[in-house]
Design a protein around this motif. Structure first.
Motif, PDB file in Angstrom:
ATOM      1  N   HIS A  80       0.926  -1.170   0.147  1.00 37.44           N
ATOM      2  CA  HIS A  80       0.033  -0.074   0.016  1.00 37.44           C
ATOM      3  C   HIS A  80       0.773   1.107  -0.015  1.00 37.44           C
ATOM      4  CE1 HIS A  80      -3.791   2.199   0.543  1.00 37.44           C
ATOM      5  NE2 HIS A  80      -3.297   2.920   1.695  1.00 37.44           N
ATOM      6  N   VAL A  81       0.419   2.309  -0.643  1.00 35.31           N
ATOM      7  CA  VAL A  81       1.106   3.552  -0.654  1.00 35.31           C
ATOM      8  C   VAL A  81       0.099   4.667   0.061  1.00 35.31           C
ATOM      9  CG1 VAL A  81       0.417   4.004  -2.807  1.00 35.31           C
ATOM     10  CG2 VAL A  81       2.348   5.204  -2.115  1.00 35.31           C
ATOM     11  N   PHE A  82       0.719   5.521   1.000  1.00 35.38           N
ATOM     12  CA  PHE A  82       0.036   6.686   1.436  1.00 35.38           C
ATOM     13  C   PHE A  82       0.248   7.983   0.771  1.00 35.38           C
ATOM     14  CE2 PHE A  82       0.530   3.353   4.626  1.00 35.38           C
ATOM     15  CZ  PHE A  82      -0.661   3.249   5.024  1.00 35.38           C
ATOM     16  N   ALA A  83      -0.459   8.802   0.221  1.00 32.96           N
ATOM     17  CA  ALA A  83      -0.444   9.886  -0.205  1.00 32.96           C
ATOM     18  C   ALA A  83      -0.171  11.160   0.725  1.00 32.96           C
ATOM     19  CB  ALA A  83      -1.865  10.333  -1.262  1.00 32.96           C
ATOM     20  N   GLU A  84      -0.514  10.988   1.852  1.00 33.89           N
ATOM     21  CA  GLU A  84      -0.385  12.013   2.672  1.00 33.89           C
ATOM     22  C   GLU A  84       0.250  11.757   3.934  1.00 33.89           C
ATOM     23  OE1 GLU A  84      -0.555  15.173   2.029  1.00 33.89           O
ATOM     24  OE2 GLU A  84      -1.811  14.816   0.030  1.00 33.89           O
ATOM     25  N   THR A 177       6.824   6.934  -5.161  1.00 27.59           N
ATOM     26  CA  THR A 177       5.798   6.415  -6.060  1.00 27.59           C
ATOM     27  C   THR A 177       4.771   7.427  -6.605  1.00 27.59           C
ATOM     28  OG1 THR A 177       5.919   4.517  -4.907  1.00 27.59           O
ATOM     29  CG2 THR A 177       4.044   4.818  -5.827  1.00 27.59           C
ATOM     30  N   VAL A 178       4.243   7.510  -7.893  1.00 30.00           N
ATOM     31  CA  VAL A 178       3.042   8.179  -8.145  1.00 30.00           C
ATOM     32  C   VAL A 178       2.072   7.722  -7.749  1.00 30.00           C
ATOM     33  CG1 VAL A 178       2.164   9.520 -10.202  1.00 30.00           C
ATOM     34  CG2 VAL A 178       4.707   9.115 -10.284  1.00 30.00           C
ATOM     35  N   VAL A 179       0.944   8.421  -6.797  1.00 30.25           N
ATOM     36  CA  VAL A 179      -0.035   7.694  -6.319  1.00 30.25           C
ATOM     37  C   VAL A 179      -1.346   7.943  -7.312  1.00 30.25           C
ATOM     38  CG1 VAL A 179      -1.693   7.920  -4.208  1.00 30.25           C
ATOM     39  CG2 VAL A 179       0.783   8.323  -4.084  1.00 30.25           C
ATOM     40  N   ASN A 180      -1.926   6.947  -7.638  1.00 28.24           N
ATOM     41  CA  ASN A 180      -3.252   7.064  -8.210  1.00 28.24           C
ATOM     42  C   ASN A 180      -4.287   7.611  -7.373  1.00 28.24           C
ATOM     43  OD1 ASN A 180      -5.221   6.819  -9.924  1.00 28.24           O
ATOM     44  ND2 ASN A 180      -5.284   4.601  -9.888  1.00 28.24           N
ATOM     45  N   ARG A 181      -4.638   8.754  -7.399  1.00 28.06           N
ATOM     46  CA  ARG A 181      -5.561   9.469  -6.581  1.00 28.06           C
ATOM     47  C   ARG A 181      -6.562  10.028  -7.591  1.00 28.06           C
ATOM     48  NH1 ARG A 181      -2.618  13.877  -2.777  1.00 28.06           N
ATOM     49  NH2 ARG A 181      -4.426  13.351  -1.613  1.00 28.06           N
ATOM     50  N   GLU A 182      -7.627  10.587  -7.088  1.00 26.34           N
ATOM     51  CA  GLU A 182      -8.988  10.918  -7.633  1.00 26.34           C
ATOM     52  C   GLU A 182      -8.562  12.184  -8.879  1.00 26.34           C
ATOM     53  OE1 GLU A 182     -12.925  10.433  -8.738  1.00 26.34           O
ATOM     54  OE2 GLU A 182     -11.789   9.559  -7.048  1.00 26.34           O
ATOM     55  N   LYS A 345      -2.445   1.102  -7.316  1.00 27.90           N
ATOM     56  CA  LYS A 345      -2.604   2.184  -6.194  1.00 27.90           C
ATOM     57  C   LYS A 345      -1.433   3.264  -6.736  1.00 27.90           C
ATOM     58  CE  LYS A 345      -4.032  -0.982  -2.822  1.00 27.90           C
ATOM     59  NZ  LYS A 345      -3.460  -1.826  -1.369  1.00 27.90           N
ATOM     60  N   GLY A 346      -0.687   2.885  -7.428  1.00 22.15           N
ATOM     61  CA  GLY A 346       0.570   3.657  -7.542  1.00 22.15           C
ATOM     62  C   GLY A 346       1.414   3.075  -8.553  1.00 22.15           C
ATOM     63  N   ILE A 347       2.372   3.862  -9.236  1.00 18.58           N
ATOM     64  CA  ILE A 347       3.231   3.605 -10.303  1.00 18.58           C
ATOM     65  C   ILE A 347       4.706   4.051  -9.846  1.00 18.58           C
ATOM     66  CG2 ILE A 347       1.594   3.279 -12.240  1.00 18.58           C
ATOM     67  CD1 ILE A 347       2.627   5.944 -13.088  1.00 18.58           C
ATOM     68  N   VAL A 370       9.796  14.143 -25.844  1.00 16.08           N
ATOM     69  CA  VAL A 370       9.574  14.171 -24.521  1.00 16.08           C
ATOM     70  C   VAL A 370      10.442  15.248 -23.890  1.00 16.08           C
ATOM     71  CG1 VAL A 370       9.803  12.800 -22.384  1.00 16.08           C
ATOM     72  CG2 VAL A 370       8.798  11.731 -24.570  1.00 16.08           C
ATOM     73  N   SER A 371       9.959  15.667 -22.926  1.00 16.87           N
ATOM     74  CA  SER A 371      10.931  16.962 -22.304  1.00 16.87           C
ATOM     75  C   SER A 371      10.824  17.067 -20.793  1.00 16.87           C
ATOM     76  CB  SER A 371      10.649  18.289 -23.043  1.00 16.87           C
ATOM     77  OG  SER A 371       9.035  18.501 -22.783  1.00 16.87           O
ATOM     78  N   GLY A 372      10.200  15.627 -20.270  1.00 18.56           N
ATOM     79  CA  GLY A 372      10.237  15.880 -18.712  1.00 18.56           C
ATOM     80  C   GLY A 372       8.869  15.324 -18.161  1.00 18.56           C
ATOM     81  N   PHE A 373       8.615  15.305 -16.872  1.00 14.68           N
ATOM     82  CA  PHE A 373       7.768  14.729 -16.412  1.00 14.68           C
ATOM     83  C   PHE A 373       7.113  15.333 -15.162  1.00 14.68           C
ATOM     84  CE2 PHE A 373       5.855  12.006 -13.048  1.00 14.68           C
ATOM     85  CZ  PHE A 373       4.975  11.141 -13.801  1.00 14.68           C
ATOM     86  N   ARG A 374       5.896  15.470 -14.858  1.00 17.55           N
ATOM     87  CA  ARG A 374       5.364  16.237 -13.873  1.00 17.55           C
ATOM     88  C   ARG A 374       4.348  15.368 -13.083  1.00 17.55           C
ATOM     89  NH1 ARG A 374       9.115  18.797 -14.122  1.00 17.55           N
ATOM     90  NH2 ARG A 374       9.409  21.025 -14.485  1.00 17.55           N
ATOM     91  N   ASP A 375       4.456  15.386 -11.714  1.00 18.50           N
ATOM     92  CA  ASP A 375       3.597  14.508 -10.747  1.00 18.50           C
ATOM     93  C   ASP A 375       2.412  15.360 -10.371  1.00 18.50           C
ATOM     94  OD1 ASP A 375       1.963  13.399  -8.913  1.00 18.50           O
ATOM     95  OD2 ASP A 375       3.764  12.258  -7.961  1.00 18.50           O
ATOM     96  N   LEU A 376       1.433  15.440 -10.775  1.00 20.30           N
ATOM     97  CA  LEU A 376       0.301  16.464 -10.636  1.00 20.30           C
ATOM     98  C   LEU A 376      -0.149  16.333  -9.121  1.00 20.30           C
ATOM     99  CD1 LEU A 376      -2.002  16.115 -13.709  1.00 20.30           C
ATOM    100  CD2 LEU A 376      -0.384  17.747 -13.182  1.00 20.30           C
ATOM    101  N   ASN A 377       0.179  15.359  -8.372  1.00 23.45           N
ATOM    102  CA  ASN A 377      -0.073  15.390  -6.905  1.00 23.45           C
ATOM    103  C   ASN A 377       1.160  15.937  -5.985  1.00 23.45           C
ATOM    104  OD1 ASN A 377      -2.459  13.549  -7.142  1.00 23.45           O
ATOM    105  ND2 ASN A 377      -0.882  11.954  -7.454  1.00 23.45           N
ATOM    106  N   ILE A 378       2.226  16.642  -6.715  1.00 25.43           N
ATOM    107  CA  ILE A 378       3.277  17.522  -6.033  1.00 25.43           C
ATOM    108  C   ILE A 378       2.984  18.772  -6.260  1.00 25.43           C
ATOM    109  CG2 ILE A 378       5.632  17.679  -5.722  1.00 25.43           C
ATOM    110  CD1 ILE A 378       6.418  14.848  -6.323  1.00 25.43           C
ATOM    111  N   GLN A 379       2.957  19.516  -5.136  1.00 30.51           N
ATOM    112  CA  GLN A 379       2.877  21.022  -5.309  1.00 30.51           C
ATOM    113  C   GLN A 379       3.985  21.600  -5.299  1.00 30.51           C
ATOM    114  OE1 GLN A 379      -0.137  22.324  -5.816  1.00 30.51           O
ATOM    115  NE2 GLN A 379      -1.126  20.292  -5.383  1.00 30.51           N
TER     116      GLN A 379
END
Length: 380
Positions: A80-84, A177-182, A345-347, A370-379
């Motif tokens: 399991h992975v915790f987002a917070e 881990t990039v979390v699978n959130r809503e 749950k995540g990747i 391709v020019s990079g990556f952004r995790d939308l769950n990280i502010q």
């Protein structure tokens, strides 16, 4: 009479023992033992928690893990992975025909700061294309490992690498881990504009075996055009290194290819890019596999002077401008090799490959960048 009673008792005892031996998993309620680390279960957010409990009399048991009263898994072992960050209470319940038992553990999840980009480039192999050997730069004698390191440096700095024609790919890893959130979860950056898309397909994987390598099952993100007419799943193409470079700077019959559909063709050359288009560090023939999606490419001028390749609706890389929501990816769109939706749950790994086999006259082949990556769950 007493002998008969003793004999009956012995028969019943033997029968009971036989039943226990024949059905050891249902003769007793499962007994759960969770071995906690010396300092308890402590980890950072966006990293995997792995618990492998010991369960006696659990061969035919069913399992449920719950988090704060909500079911999160139906397996004996938990991943399991915790987002917070926070303090969490986990509960494992094991049930069989005899009854149920439960065990609870506390988990402390700490906060930390992660890099909102890839942190390592695992693979890079472009198919032939007009920007190959330029993005990144290659020269005679430069090894594949050196090219990989150069491409990694470029992507970490949000500079562009080209994947060439159909099949060319890049595989990225992260420090979390990039979390699978809503909702949508990440975006792979490219250089698309509204009239010229060069779509790439996304594949995702998580570190199921815990070895830190991208060697577990891969899942394909199904975007808007995966079900359109003309899509070929399991497509395979082989490109052949030309023996000499053409004298004609606009040679159409340049790099030959053949596919598993009985078709042949060429990647064309144009006068804007004079270097060899075949990756210099690769073998003399290279084969790529994946899902081929027909491009939207058209000649709006009718005379070959104005080519456009409008984007697909959603679900691909280098398909919409980087700031467009239509370019974002939801991990929930992932499917397995049979096309069945999966719940992840995540990747931990992302692979992108060019999914078009097309060219637009003087503009050359359609090639995902391709020019990079952004995790939308990280502010940021």
């Amino acid at each position: 009479m007493k002998k008969s009673l003793r004999l009956l008792a012995m028969i019943l005892l033997i029968s009971s023992c036989m039943d226990d031996n024949q059905h050891p998993d249902t003769a007793r309620i499962p007994e759960i033992t969770i071995n906690e680390p010396e300092n308890g279960f402590n980890l950072n957010k966006m990293s995997w928690l792995r618990i492998e409990p010991n369960v006696a009399f659990g061969d035919n048991a069913t399992y449920e893990w719950s988090l704060e009263g909500e079911a999160i898994a139906e397996t004996k072992d938990l991943m399991h992975v915790f987002a917070e960050p926070g303090d969490y209470l986990l509960k494992l319940t094991a049930s069989n025909e005899t009854g149920s038992s439960s065990e609870e553990v506390s988990v402390f999840v700490g906060d930390t700061t992660y890099t909102n980009n890839l942190t390592r480039l695992i693979e890079f192999l472009p198919a032939p294309g007009q920007f190959v050997n330029k993005m990144p730069q290659w020269s005679e004698g430069v090894s594949a490992d050196s090219v990989l390191k150069t491409a990694e440096s470029l992507l970490k700095n949000n500079s562009i690498v080209s994947l060439g024609s159909f099949g060319g790919y890049v595989t990225m890893g992260f420090d979390h881990t990039v979390v699978n959130r809503e909702g949508n979860d990440f975006v792979v950056l490219g250089n698309a504009n509204p009239s010229w898309a060069e779509p790439g397909i996304v594949m995702v994987s998580y570190d199921a075996n815990g070895n830190g390598l991208a060697d577990d099952e891969w899942y394909e993100i199904y975007g808007s055009d995966h079900s359109r007419d003309g899509v070929i799943k399991g497509y395979e193409i082989t490109y052949f290194r030309p023996s000499t470079e053409p004298e004609n700077p606009n040679e159409q019959n340049y790099i030959a290819w053949e596919d598993n559909q009985g078709q042949t063709g060429f990647v064309p050359k144009n006068s804007f890019h004079r270097q060899t288009y075949f990756p210099g560090w690769a073998e003399d023939q290279i084969t790529f596999k994946g899902t081929l999606i027909p491009s939207n490419i058209t000649d709006q001028s009718g005379n070959g002077s104005f080519w456009v390749n409008p984007p697909y609706d959603w679900g691909y890389v280098d398909n919409w401008p980087n700031n467009s929501e239509a370019g974002q990816i939801d991990i929930s769109w992932a499917r397995d090799s049979e096309g069945t939706p999966v719940e992840l749950k995540g990747i931990d790994f992302v692979k992108v490959y060019s999914c078009n086999l097309a060219a637009g006259g003087w503009l050359g082949e359609v090639s995902t960048e391709v020019s990079g990556f952004r995790d939308l769950n990280i502010q940021d």
